[in-house]
Scaffold this active site. Structure first.
Site, PDB file in Angstrom:
ATOM      1  N   LYS A  84       3.450  -7.201  -1.782  1.00 60.42           N
ATOM      2  CA  LYS A  84       3.473  -7.859  -2.910  1.00 60.42           C
ATOM      3  C   LYS A  84       4.696  -8.346  -3.700  1.00 60.42           C
ATOM      4  O   LYS A  84       4.757  -9.618  -3.756  1.00 60.42           O
ATOM      5  CB  LYS A  84       2.944  -6.785  -4.330  1.00 60.42           C
ATOM      6  CG  LYS A  84       1.681  -6.311  -3.751  1.00 60.42           C
ATOM      7  CD  LYS A  84       0.977  -5.097  -5.009  1.00 60.42           C
ATOM      8  CE  LYS A  84       2.145  -4.137  -4.996  1.00 60.42           C
ATOM      9  NZ  LYS A  84       2.052  -3.225  -3.882  1.00 60.42           N
ATOM     10  N   THR A  85       5.725  -7.698  -3.405  1.00 63.43           N
ATOM     11  CA  THR A  85       7.158  -8.223  -3.868  1.00 63.43           C
ATOM     12  C   THR A  85       7.496  -9.425  -2.897  1.00 63.43           C
ATOM     13  O   THR A  85       8.079 -10.559  -3.247  1.00 63.43           O
ATOM     14  CB  THR A  85       8.244  -7.202  -3.778  1.00 63.43           C
ATOM     15  OG1 THR A  85       7.663  -6.156  -4.392  1.00 63.43           O
ATOM     16  CG2 THR A  85       9.523  -7.683  -4.224  1.00 63.43           C
ATOM     17  N   THR A 178      -0.013  -1.070  -8.373  1.00 59.47           N
ATOM     18  CA  THR A 178      -0.510  -0.174  -7.543  1.00 59.47           C
ATOM     19  C   THR A 178      -1.991   0.498  -8.133  1.00 59.47           C
ATOM     20  O   THR A 178      -2.570   1.052  -7.362  1.00 59.47           O
ATOM     21  CB  THR A 178       0.314   0.900  -7.264  1.00 59.47           C
ATOM     22  OG1 THR A 178       0.845   1.487  -8.382  1.00 59.47           O
ATOM     23  CG2 THR A 178       1.549   0.392  -6.469  1.00 59.47           C
TER      24      THR A 178
HETATM   25  P1  ADP Z   1       5.146  -4.097  -2.175  1.00 58.65           P
HETATM   26  O1  ADP Z   1       6.011  -4.868  -3.035  1.00 58.65           O
HETATM   27  O2  ADP Z   1       3.639  -4.412  -2.065  1.00 58.65           O
HETATM   28  O3  ADP Z   1       5.580  -2.639  -2.324  1.00 58.65           O
HETATM   29  P2  ADP Z   1       7.020  -5.367  -0.351  1.00 58.65           P
HETATM   30  O4  ADP Z   1       6.768  -6.900  -0.538  1.00 58.65           O
HETATM   31  O5  ADP Z   1       8.166  -4.843  -0.818  1.00 58.65           O
HETATM   32  O6  ADP Z   1       5.777  -4.424  -0.537  1.00 58.65           O
HETATM   33  O7  ADP Z   1       6.825  -5.466   1.440  1.00 58.65           O
HETATM   34  C1  ADP Z   1       7.588  -4.250   2.189  1.00 58.65           C
HETATM   35  C2  ADP Z   1       8.363  -4.823   3.257  1.00 58.65           C
HETATM   36  O8  ADP Z   1       7.240  -4.897   4.460  1.00 58.65           O
HETATM   37  C3  ADP Z   1       8.999  -5.994   3.046  1.00 58.65           C
HETATM   38  O9  ADP Z   1      10.498  -5.797   3.048  1.00 58.65           O
HETATM   39  C4  ADP Z   1       8.598  -7.037   4.434  1.00 58.65           C
HETATM   40  O10 ADP Z   1       9.682  -6.967   5.438  1.00 58.65           O
HETATM   41  C5  ADP Z   1       7.527  -6.277   4.961  1.00 58.65           C
HETATM   42  N1  ADP Z   1       6.202  -7.055   4.954  1.00 58.65           N
HETATM   43  C6  ADP Z   1       5.441  -6.925   3.826  1.00 58.65           C
HETATM   44  N2  ADP Z   1       4.342  -7.814   3.953  1.00 58.65           N
HETATM   45  C7  ADP Z   1       4.582  -8.341   5.124  1.00 58.65           C
HETATM   46  C8  ADP Z   1       4.024  -9.594   5.843  1.00 58.65           C
HETATM   47  N3  ADP Z   1       2.795  -9.871   5.629  1.00 58.65           N
HETATM   48  N4  ADP Z   1       4.288 -10.001   7.042  1.00 58.65           N
HETATM   49  C9  ADP Z   1       5.686  -9.412   7.389  1.00 58.65           C
HETATM   50  N5  ADP Z   1       6.422  -8.483   6.982  1.00 58.65           N
HETATM   51  C10 ADP Z   1       5.864  -7.862   5.722  1.00 58.65           C
END
Ligand code: ADP
Length: 363
Positions: A84-85, A178
């Site tokens: 998401k981030t 979440t």
């Molecule tokens: P959330 O915000 O949903 O908790 P993040 O955006 O922080 O998750 O993602 C965690 C890590 O996973 C990121 O640092 C990135 O390296 C990896 N990641 C997430 N989604 C992808 C994607 N679609 N393709 C490649 N790497 C991804």
């Protein structure tokens, strides 16, 4: 008790710090966070998976650029670590604007919201992680900002206080959560669209592992990438963490290249099993299966038996176990499936549900 996974791995984690006895899934340290940030895809092209979502977003971003208007406010929902981030930053990059990052718990009073909003430039993206944890008073003040790009401030105290309405630049709010179910209806209504991020399929996870390995100059063959992918709970953040651990084993016990055999033996030793379940997942399953006879059992009873927080189970542990078919939800509580019994090496009694349809895709 099993090791813990963290509820808040986002940019502005604000849950109380929790003890952690795990090497595999540690409290996200600054080093770990920097590592994850370095691996973030920067544009739609690099973002692996979530194809429907990306295709739709491409259109919205293109339209906003052509029409010279700000992108709609969007809500991104899904378990931690699914991207998401990352997606918020990708959207900002694609729009060519600045992304301002905050989180629900970090915006703890109206003044904090005011300073965030007034620091925005025209068209900028404001990303609020864990938006379901905004305080009611902050949330109410966000509504006019989202709808009319204005913010009401009171200057002075008591009878001499004066209401001043500030005009804000047109911005895009990207909220992440979440727990979509905890968002208030008025806040939900103010988002142009709600996107649910899904768990990644095995081939997508393997592509993510290979991409991260290439960025980190880690040697890995395709069977090694599939093995790491298979054991990463269909979650990119976990894949990136496990990749780093497995690299250490490959360096010390092999020639530096991650093969299937090295990945499997390293992950076995790190107590991540062949289905990607860790000690916390297995502890959840054995409580439901052994202590509650497979269920149905309420989540509070499971949490009490595990001495774990209900929120952690609901936000972090259960979504994957449900998706992967180890557990089902019934009106009377959670039930372990036949897949869960077999996973624990037990024979499923006839009355339990068979297991999820995702098995084939995820494992
Ligand atoms: P959330 O915000 O949903 O908790 P993040 O955006 O922080 O998750 O993602 C965690 C890590 O996973 C990121 O640092 C990135 O390296 C990896 N990641 C997430 N989604 C992808 C994607 N679609 N393709 C490649 N790497 C991804």
């Amino acid at each position: 008790m099993g090791r813990k996974r963290h509820l808040d791995d986002g940019p502005a984690a604000a849950m109380p710090a929790r003890a952690d006895d795990s090497e595999v899934v540690p409290t996200e340290s600054l080093g770990e966070r920097a590592y994850q940030v370095a691996l973030r895809p920067q544009c739609f092209e690099e973002y692996i998976g979530q194809r429907d979502l990306i295709d739709n977003l491409r259109v919205s971003v293109q339209a906003a650029k052509q029409g010279d208007w700000s992108l709609d406010h969007f809500l991104l929902a899904g378990p931690p670590g699914l991207g998401k981030t990352t997606l918020a930053h990708v959207i900002g990059n694609e729009l060519g604007v600045k992304v301002h990052v905050s989180s629900g718990p970090a915006i703890d009073h109206k003044g904090m919201l005011a300073s965030l909003l007034t620091s925005l430039g025209e068209g900028d993206v404001l990303f609020i992680d864990e938006i379901h944890r905004l305080q009611a008073v902050v949330e109410e003040n966000l509504y006019p900002a989202m709808e009319d790009f204005k913010f009401d401030l009171f200057i002075g105290d008591g009878p001499h206080a004066k209401a001043v309405t500030m005009k804000l630049p047109r911005f895009t709010l990207l909220g992440a959560t979440t727990r979509m179910g905890l968002l208030s209806a008025p806040l939900l209504d103010r988002f142009g669209f709600h996107w649910q991020l899904g768990y990644y399929e095995l081939d997508e996870m393997a592509a993510i592992v290979e991409r991260s390995a290439a960025l980190l100059r880690i040697g890995i063959d395709s069977a090694g990438a599939v093995e790491v992918a298979r054991r990463s709970r269909s979650t990119p953040r976990i894949a990136n963490r496990l990749l780093r651990r497995v690299r250490d084993f490959a360096a010390v016990e092999g020639d530096g290249t991650i093969t299937r055999a090295i990945a499997a033996s390293a992950l076995d030793r790190l107590r991540v099993d062949h289905a990607g379940l860790d000690a916390l997942d297995r502890s959840y399953l054995s409580v439901v299966v052994e202590r509650f006879d497979g269920g149905p059992v309420g989540v509070d009873a499971i949490a009490a038996s595990m001495s774990e927080e209900r929120g952690t189970l609901e936000e972090v542990v259960e979504p994957f176990l449900l998706q992967a078919g180890f557990v089902t939800r019934t009106p009377r509580g959670r039930m372990a499936t036949a897949t869960a019994f077999r996973h624990l090496g037990l024979r499923p009694p006839g009355r339990v549900p068979s297991g999820g349809s995702m098995q084939g895709k995820l494992f």
